[in-house]
Design a protein around this motif. Structure first.
Motif, PDB file in Angstrom:
ATOM      1  N   CYS A 143       0.867  -1.038   0.361  1.00  0.00           N
ATOM      2  CA  CYS A 143      -0.088   0.084   0.021  1.00  0.00           C
ATOM      3  C   CYS A 143       0.859   1.076   0.188  1.00  0.00           C
ATOM      4  CB  CYS A 143      -0.852   0.299   1.185  1.00  0.00           C
ATOM      5  SG  CYS A 143      -2.125   1.423   1.186  1.00  0.00           S
ATOM      6  N   GLY A 144       1.066   1.999  -1.005  1.00  0.00           N
ATOM      7  CA  GLY A 144       1.986   2.998  -1.438  1.00  0.00           C
ATOM      8  C   GLY A 144       3.339   2.453  -1.127  1.00  0.00           C
ATOM      9  N   GLU A 145       4.228   3.023  -0.368  1.00  0.00           N
ATOM     10  CA  GLU A 145       5.347   2.621  -0.122  1.00  0.00           C
ATOM     11  C   GLU A 145       5.852   1.367   1.039  1.00  0.00           C
ATOM     12  OE1 GLU A 145       7.922   5.969   0.617  1.00  0.00           O
ATOM     13  OE2 GLU A 145       7.630   7.085  -1.271  1.00  0.00           O
ATOM     14  N   ARG A 146       4.665   1.228   1.520  1.00  0.00           N
ATOM     15  CA  ARG A 146       4.660   0.237   2.676  1.00  0.00           C
ATOM     16  C   ARG A 146       4.379  -1.301   2.210  1.00  0.00           C
ATOM     17  NH1 ARG A 146       1.101   2.517   7.605  1.00  0.00           N
ATOM     18  NH2 ARG A 146       2.443   4.497   8.171  1.00  0.00           N
ATOM     19  N   GLN A 147       5.226  -2.007   2.576  1.00  0.00           N
ATOM     20  CA  GLN A 147       4.801  -3.686   1.976  1.00  0.00           C
ATOM     21  C   GLN A 147       5.263  -4.473   3.088  1.00  0.00           C
ATOM     22  OE1 GLN A 147       7.505  -3.818  -1.479  1.00  0.00           O
ATOM     23  NE2 GLN A 147       8.762  -5.372  -0.274  1.00  0.00           N
ATOM     24  N   VAL A 148       4.756  -5.698   2.937  1.00  0.00           N
ATOM     25  CA  VAL A 148       4.658  -6.607   3.806  1.00  0.00           C
ATOM     26  C   VAL A 148       4.864  -8.047   3.482  1.00  0.00           C
ATOM     27  CG1 VAL A 148       2.251  -6.881   4.686  1.00  0.00           C
ATOM     28  CG2 VAL A 148       4.247  -7.827   6.173  1.00  0.00           C
ATOM     29  N   HIS A 149       5.465  -9.209   3.568  1.00  0.00           N
ATOM     30  CA  HIS A 149       5.472 -10.384   2.944  1.00  0.00           C
ATOM     31  C   HIS A 149       4.496 -11.417   3.832  1.00  0.00           C
ATOM     32  CE1 HIS A 149       7.054 -13.820   0.765  1.00  0.00           C
ATOM     33  NE2 HIS A 149       6.736 -14.576   2.031  1.00  0.00           N
ATOM     34  N   ALA A 193      -7.094 -18.105  13.446  1.00  0.00           N
ATOM     35  CA  ALA A 193      -5.601 -17.778  13.728  1.00  0.00           C
ATOM     36  C   ALA A 193      -4.776 -16.924  12.546  1.00  0.00           C
ATOM     37  CB  ALA A 193      -4.740 -19.107  14.059  1.00  0.00           C
ATOM     38  N   HIS A 194      -5.386 -17.470  11.354  1.00  0.00           N
ATOM     39  CA  HIS A 194      -4.819 -16.831  10.118  1.00  0.00           C
ATOM     40  C   HIS A 194      -5.256 -15.522   9.877  1.00  0.00           C
ATOM     41  CE1 HIS A 194      -3.315 -20.894   9.283  1.00  0.00           C
ATOM     42  NE2 HIS A 194      -2.231 -20.425   8.733  1.00  0.00           N
ATOM     43  N   VAL A 195      -6.731 -15.410  10.186  1.00  0.00           N
ATOM     44  CA  VAL A 195      -7.106 -14.270   9.993  1.00  0.00           C
ATOM     45  C   VAL A 195      -6.731 -13.128  11.014  1.00  0.00           C
ATOM     46  CG1 VAL A 195      -9.212 -12.707  10.374  1.00  0.00           C
ATOM     47  CG2 VAL A 195      -9.630 -14.997   9.177  1.00  0.00           C
ATOM     48  N   SER A 196      -6.270 -13.565  12.162  1.00  0.00           N
ATOM     49  CA  SER A 196      -5.581 -12.731  13.155  1.00  0.00           C
ATOM     50  C   SER A 196      -4.230 -12.215  12.570  1.00  0.00           C
ATOM     51  CB  SER A 196      -5.389 -13.438  14.502  1.00  0.00           C
ATOM     52  OG  SER A 196      -4.567 -12.633  15.405  1.00  0.00           O
ATOM     53  N   ASN A 197      -3.575 -13.036  12.006  1.00  0.00           N
ATOM     54  CA  ASN A 197      -2.146 -12.819  11.363  1.00  0.00           C
ATOM     55  C   ASN A 197      -2.168 -11.849  10.231  1.00  0.00           C
ATOM     56  OD1 ASN A 197      -0.827 -14.705  12.963  1.00  0.00           O
ATOM     57  ND2 ASN A 197      -0.866 -16.037  11.607  1.00  0.00           N
ATOM     58  N   LEU A 198      -3.375 -12.019   9.225  1.00  0.00           N
ATOM     59  CA  LEU A 198      -3.683 -11.281   8.112  1.00  0.00           C
ATOM     60  C   LEU A 198      -3.902  -9.808   8.732  1.00  0.00           C
ATOM     61  CD1 LEU A 198      -5.677 -13.056   5.528  1.00  0.00           C
ATOM     62  CD2 LEU A 198      -3.527 -11.981   5.234  1.00  0.00           C
ATOM     63  N   ARG A 199      -4.537  -9.513   9.952  1.00  0.00           N
ATOM     64  CA  ARG A 199      -5.108  -8.361  10.449  1.00  0.00           C
ATOM     65  C   ARG A 199      -3.958  -7.678  10.829  1.00  0.00           C
ATOM     66  NH1 ARG A 199     -10.598 -10.408  13.410  1.00  0.00           N
ATOM     67  NH2 ARG A 199     -12.159  -9.632  11.587  1.00  0.00           N
ATOM     68  N   ARG A 200      -2.972  -8.364  11.541  1.00  0.00           N
ATOM     69  CA  ARG A 200      -1.567  -7.725  11.770  1.00  0.00           C
ATOM     70  C   ARG A 200      -0.836  -7.279  10.691  1.00  0.00           C
ATOM     71  NH1 ARG A 200       3.064  -9.975  12.222  1.00  0.00           N
ATOM     72  NH2 ARG A 200       2.275 -12.137  11.938  1.00  0.00           N
ATOM     73  N   LYS A 201      -0.838  -8.048   9.597  1.00  0.00           N
ATOM     74  CA  LYS A 201      -0.086  -7.289   8.670  1.00  0.00           C
ATOM     75  C   LYS A 201      -0.532  -6.240   7.771  1.00  0.00           C
ATOM     76  CE  LYS A 201       2.539 -11.692   8.348  1.00  0.00           C
ATOM     77  NZ  LYS A 201       3.055 -12.794   7.405  1.00  0.00           N
ATOM     78  N   LEU A 202      -2.260  -6.341   7.723  1.00  0.00           N
ATOM     79  CA  LEU A 202      -2.861  -5.345   6.885  1.00  0.00           C
ATOM     80  C   LEU A 202      -2.584  -4.113   8.049  1.00  0.00           C
ATOM     81  CD1 LEU A 202      -6.244  -7.273   6.176  1.00  0.00           C
ATOM     82  CD2 LEU A 202      -4.769  -5.933   4.684  1.00  0.00           C
ATOM     83  N   ARG A 203      -2.812  -4.180   9.179  1.00  0.00           N
ATOM     84  CA  ARG A 203      -2.149  -3.118  10.100  1.00  0.00           C
ATOM     85  C   ARG A 203      -1.021  -2.516   9.684  1.00  0.00           C
ATOM     86  NH1 ARG A 203      -2.872  -5.400  14.554  1.00  0.00           N
ATOM     87  NH2 ARG A 203      -5.320  -5.276  14.512  1.00  0.00           N
ATOM     88  N   GLU A 204       0.152  -3.146   9.416  1.00  0.00           N
ATOM     89  CA  GLU A 204       1.463  -2.779   8.982  1.00  0.00           C
ATOM     90  C   GLU A 204       1.573  -1.743   7.881  1.00  0.00           C
ATOM     91  OE1 GLU A 204       4.484  -5.654   9.277  1.00  0.00           O
ATOM     92  OE2 GLU A 204       3.502  -6.848  10.821  1.00  0.00           O
ATOM     93  N   VAL A 205       0.623  -2.133   6.795  1.00  0.00           N
ATOM     94  CA  VAL A 205       0.842  -1.485   5.427  1.00  0.00           C
ATOM     95  C   VAL A 205      -0.404  -0.529   5.584  1.00  0.00           C
ATOM     96  CG1 VAL A 205       1.716  -3.273   4.269  1.00  0.00           C
ATOM     97  CG2 VAL A 205      -0.592  -3.172   4.095  1.00  0.00           C
ATOM     98  N   LEU A 206      -1.677  -0.575   6.356  1.00  0.00           N
ATOM     99  CA  LEU A 206      -2.702   0.204   6.300  1.00  0.00           C
ATOM    100  C   LEU A 206      -2.984   1.116   7.302  1.00  0.00           C
ATOM    101  CD1 LEU A 206      -5.679  -1.831   4.638  1.00  0.00           C
ATOM    102  CD2 LEU A 206      -4.597   0.092   3.467  1.00  0.00           C
TER     103      LEU A 206
END
Length: 224
Positions: A143-149, A193-206
């Motif tokens: 998202c923009g200049e932010r990214q996560v694997h 568990a996987h949705v929780s991980n996804l939310r954490r990574k979405l928070r990193e970029v959004l």
């Protein structure tokens, strides 16, 4: 959008594979015989061909696989698409003029997905209003200049949620469609568990994780 051409005389096989690849973001076209396939391929280009290796039914006319195989080598050899051949288990393997993956029948549809991912990657999926860009070839969320694997399963799950934007998806359905499990035991715990991980990574970029909503008692919903 990567394009896939499915060639099979069996209507159920043809439609099931076409529906499966479309649901995963590919463009798909089909042919019910080698003759029709050659007509289409004479004027259209595809990233991948899924070819059901079959004989011509008794009493019918038309090109055989051997003829089609030879034609492919003559016409597409310079710029061959990725090839995936469907072959009955125990059947003698023909000499393929254009090399490719062989998937033995019967097969789970995910075997087709795996072969496609290995050869042509996966399409990008976008959450346009938020500026999300999910690159499934590298499992990178930007998202923009932010990214996560993302892990493979996180990327597949997010892509599925994005494809069904606005729909409420029950954990049992996610377990079948994303994980390809047929036993839904433990679905809620695994998916949560996987949705929780996804939310954490979405928070990193959004900066927020509200793109994935929990609908109490019903499941999860992606909102762009």
């Amino acid at each position: 959008m990567p394009s896939v051409f499915v060639i099979s005389r069996e209507p159920r096989t043809r439609s099931a594979i076409a529906d499966y690849v479309r649901a995963r973001g590919y463009d798909a076209a089909t042919a019910d015989s080698y003759d029709r396939a050659m007509e289409t391929l004479g004027s259209s280009v595809f990233d991948a061909l899924i070819v059901d290796v079959q004989g011509v039914p008794r009493g019918e006319n038309g090109a055989s696989f051997a003829q089609f195989n030879q034609w492919l080598a003559q016409v597409l050899q310079k710029q061959p698409p990725a090839m995936i051949y469907l072959l009955h288990k125990g059947a003698r393997r023909p000499h393929f003029r254009i090399e490719g993956a062989v998937v033995k029948k019967p097969f789970p549809l995910e075997a087709i997905g795996e072969a496609l991912r290995e050869r042509i990657g996966l399409p990008r999926h976008r959450g346009n209003e938020r500026g999300l860009d999910l690159d499934l070839a590298s499992n990178t969320l930007r998202c923009g200049e932010r990214q996560v694997h993302l892990t493979n399963i996180e990327a597949t799950l997010l892509a599925y949620l994005m494809e069904h934007e606005g729909e409420t998806l029950h954990p049992r359905d996610l377990l079948v469609d994303v994980w390809q499990y047929h036993d839904a035991a433990g679905a809620s715990t695994l998916v949560r568990a996987h949705v929780s991980n996804l939310r954490r990574k979405l928070r990193e970029v959004l900066g927020t994780s509200d793109a994935i909503q929990t609908i109490r008692g019903k499941g999860y919903r992606f909102i762009a």
